[in-house]
Design a protein around this motif. Structure first.
Motif, PDB file in Angstrom:
ATOM      1  N   GLN A  25       3.361  -0.294   6.636  1.00 24.91           N
ATOM      2  CA  GLN A  25       3.067  -1.888   7.164  1.00 24.91           C
ATOM      3  C   GLN A  25       4.388  -2.725   7.337  1.00 24.91           C
ATOM      4  O   GLN A  25       4.935  -2.953   6.514  1.00 24.91           O
ATOM      5  CB  GLN A  25       1.934  -2.327   6.079  1.00 24.91           C
ATOM      6  CG  GLN A  25       0.934  -1.460   5.946  1.00 24.91           C
ATOM      7  CD  GLN A  25      -0.297  -2.195   5.109  1.00 24.91           C
ATOM      8  OE1 GLN A  25      -0.062  -2.834   4.157  1.00 24.91           O
ATOM      9  NE2 GLN A  25      -1.498  -2.366   5.653  1.00 24.91           N
ATOM     10  N   PRO A  83       0.698   5.837   9.111  1.00 21.08           N
ATOM     11  CA  PRO A  83       0.440   6.718   8.188  1.00 21.08           C
ATOM     12  C   PRO A  83       2.075   6.838   7.233  1.00 21.08           C
ATOM     13  O   PRO A  83       2.790   6.701   8.110  1.00 21.08           O
ATOM     14  CB  PRO A  83       0.112   7.842   8.649  1.00 21.08           C
ATOM     15  CG  PRO A  83       0.357   7.700  10.166  1.00 21.08           C
ATOM     16  CD  PRO A  83       0.445   6.288  10.445  1.00 21.08           C
ATOM     17  N   LYS A  84       1.879   7.233   6.044  1.00 18.64           N
ATOM     18  CA  LYS A  84       3.289   7.312   5.558  1.00 18.64           C
ATOM     19  C   LYS A  84       4.156   8.432   6.105  1.00 18.64           C
ATOM     20  O   LYS A  84       5.440   8.205   6.085  1.00 18.64           O
ATOM     21  CB  LYS A  84       3.000   7.503   3.999  1.00 18.64           C
ATOM     22  CG  LYS A  84       4.034   7.333   3.109  1.00 18.64           C
ATOM     23  CD  LYS A  84       4.348   6.066   2.857  1.00 18.64           C
ATOM     24  CE  LYS A  84       5.314   6.013   1.530  1.00 18.64           C
ATOM     25  NZ  LYS A  84       5.487   4.371   1.481  1.00 18.64           N
ATOM     26  N   ASP A  85       3.302   9.597   6.669  1.00 19.67           N
ATOM     27  CA  ASP A  85       4.047  10.654   7.238  1.00 19.67           C
ATOM     28  C   ASP A  85       4.058  10.597   8.443  1.00 19.67           C
ATOM     29  O   ASP A  85       3.279  10.612   9.189  1.00 19.67           O
ATOM     30  CB  ASP A  85       3.283  11.892   6.679  1.00 19.67           C
ATOM     31  CG  ASP A  85       4.037  13.360   6.865  1.00 19.67           C
ATOM     32  OD1 ASP A  85       5.048  13.211   7.729  1.00 19.67           O
ATOM     33  OD2 ASP A  85       3.418  14.309   6.876  1.00 19.67           O
ATOM     34  N   SER A 107       0.149  -1.061  10.869  1.00 19.22           N
ATOM     35  CA  SER A 107      -0.177  -0.126   9.840  1.00 19.22           C
ATOM     36  C   SER A 107       0.026   1.333  10.326  1.00 19.22           C
ATOM     37  O   SER A 107      -0.576   1.492  11.402  1.00 19.22           O
ATOM     38  CB  SER A 107      -1.555  -0.256   9.248  1.00 19.22           C
ATOM     39  OG  SER A 107      -1.743  -1.491   8.778  1.00 19.22           O
ATOM     40  N   ASP A 149       0.789  -1.014  -0.006  1.00 19.34           N
ATOM     41  CA  ASP A 149      -0.036   0.004   0.013  1.00 19.34           C
ATOM     42  C   ASP A 149       1.002   1.289   0.019  1.00 19.34           C
ATOM     43  O   ASP A 149       1.760   1.440   1.050  1.00 19.34           O
ATOM     44  CB  ASP A 149      -0.715   0.111   1.353  1.00 19.34           C
ATOM     45  CG  ASP A 149      -2.060   1.011   1.228  1.00 19.34           C
ATOM     46  OD1 ASP A 149      -1.683   2.074   0.554  1.00 19.34           O
ATOM     47  OD2 ASP A 149      -2.908   0.846   1.678  1.00 19.34           O
ATOM     48  N   PRO A 150       0.780   1.980  -1.126  1.00 20.69           N
ATOM     49  CA  PRO A 150       1.549   3.313  -0.980  1.00 20.69           C
ATOM     50  C   PRO A 150       1.432   4.478   0.013  1.00 20.69           C
ATOM     51  O   PRO A 150       2.247   5.248   0.268  1.00 20.69           O
ATOM     52  CB  PRO A 150       1.467   3.670  -2.425  1.00 20.69           C
ATOM     53  CG  PRO A 150       0.118   3.223  -2.973  1.00 20.69           C
ATOM     54  CD  PRO A 150       0.012   1.867  -2.346  1.00 20.69           C
ATOM     55  N   ASP A 151       0.061   4.500   0.577  1.00 22.28           N
ATOM     56  CA  ASP A 151      -0.213   5.175   1.664  1.00 22.28           C
ATOM     57  C   ASP A 151       0.149   4.857   2.951  1.00 22.28           C
ATOM     58  O   ASP A 151      -0.341   5.715   3.727  1.00 22.28           O
ATOM     59  CB  ASP A 151      -1.793   5.663   1.428  1.00 22.28           C
ATOM     60  CG  ASP A 151      -2.178   6.179  -0.061  1.00 22.28           C
ATOM     61  OD1 ASP A 151      -1.384   6.924  -0.672  1.00 22.28           O
ATOM     62  OD2 ASP A 151      -3.284   5.710  -0.710  1.00 22.28           O
ATOM     63  N   LEU A 152       0.492   3.787   3.158  1.00 27.64           N
ATOM     64  CA  LEU A 152       0.865   3.063   4.614  1.00 27.64           C
ATOM     65  C   LEU A 152       2.282   2.541   4.608  1.00 27.64           C
ATOM     66  O   LEU A 152       2.829   2.208   3.695  1.00 27.64           O
ATOM     67  CB  LEU A 152      -0.268   1.963   4.965  1.00 27.64           C
ATOM     68  CG  LEU A 152      -1.773   2.734   5.095  1.00 27.64           C
ATOM     69  CD1 LEU A 152      -2.392   1.353   5.324  1.00 27.64           C
ATOM     70  CD2 LEU A 152      -1.888   3.518   6.202  1.00 27.64           C
ATOM     71  N   SER A 207       2.047  12.341  11.096  1.00 27.27           N
ATOM     72  CA  SER A 207       0.706  11.838  11.409  1.00 27.27           C
ATOM     73  C   SER A 207       0.708  10.662  12.054  1.00 27.27           C
ATOM     74  O   SER A 207      -0.522  10.076  12.475  1.00 27.27           O
ATOM     75  CB  SER A 207      -0.139  11.438   9.870  1.00 27.27           C
ATOM     76  OG  SER A 207      -0.180  12.640   9.113  1.00 27.27           O
TER      77      SER A 207
END
Length: 105
Positions: A65, A78-80, A76, A60-63, A83
């Motif tokens: 994991q 957050p990517k940033d 899981s 998942d490119p947004d997370l 956050s």
């Protein structure tokens, strides 16, 4: 009854309004217990997790994991790192007992 379960000093308690605690100025940090090191980046966290058998998933490119082969657990995040909240920290603590703690800053 709703809220968030908080684990601190071996005691579990239900915080019914976690947002009110966060607004009281108590910022949380994730601490790697064996070295008493505050986790300040995902790079540091990933090194610590890798050392304990966690592998990074890139699905998942947004997370971010992580999965541990010997368990069904999945972390899981957050990517940033900005956050990265206390709920993510407690997820790591629950899945890595005695290795991480969430502390007040």
């Amino acid at each position: 009854m709703s809220g968030v379960w908080v684990f601190k000093n071996g005691v579990v308690r239900l915080v019914e309004n976690p947002a009110s605690e966060a607004t009281e100025g108590r910022r949380k940090v994730l601490v790697y217990v064996p070295t008493n090191e505050v986790i300040k980046s995902y790079a540091v966290l990933e090194r610590k997790l890798n050392g304990h058998g966690w592998e990074r998933y890139h699905d998942d490119p947004d997370l971010l994991q992580f999965h541990k082969q010997s368990t069904i657990h999945l972390i899981s995040l957050p990517k940033d790192f900005k956050s990265f909240k206390s709920m993510h920290m407690y997820d790591i603590v629950v899945k890595n007992r005695n290795l991480f703690e969430v502390r007040d800053m």
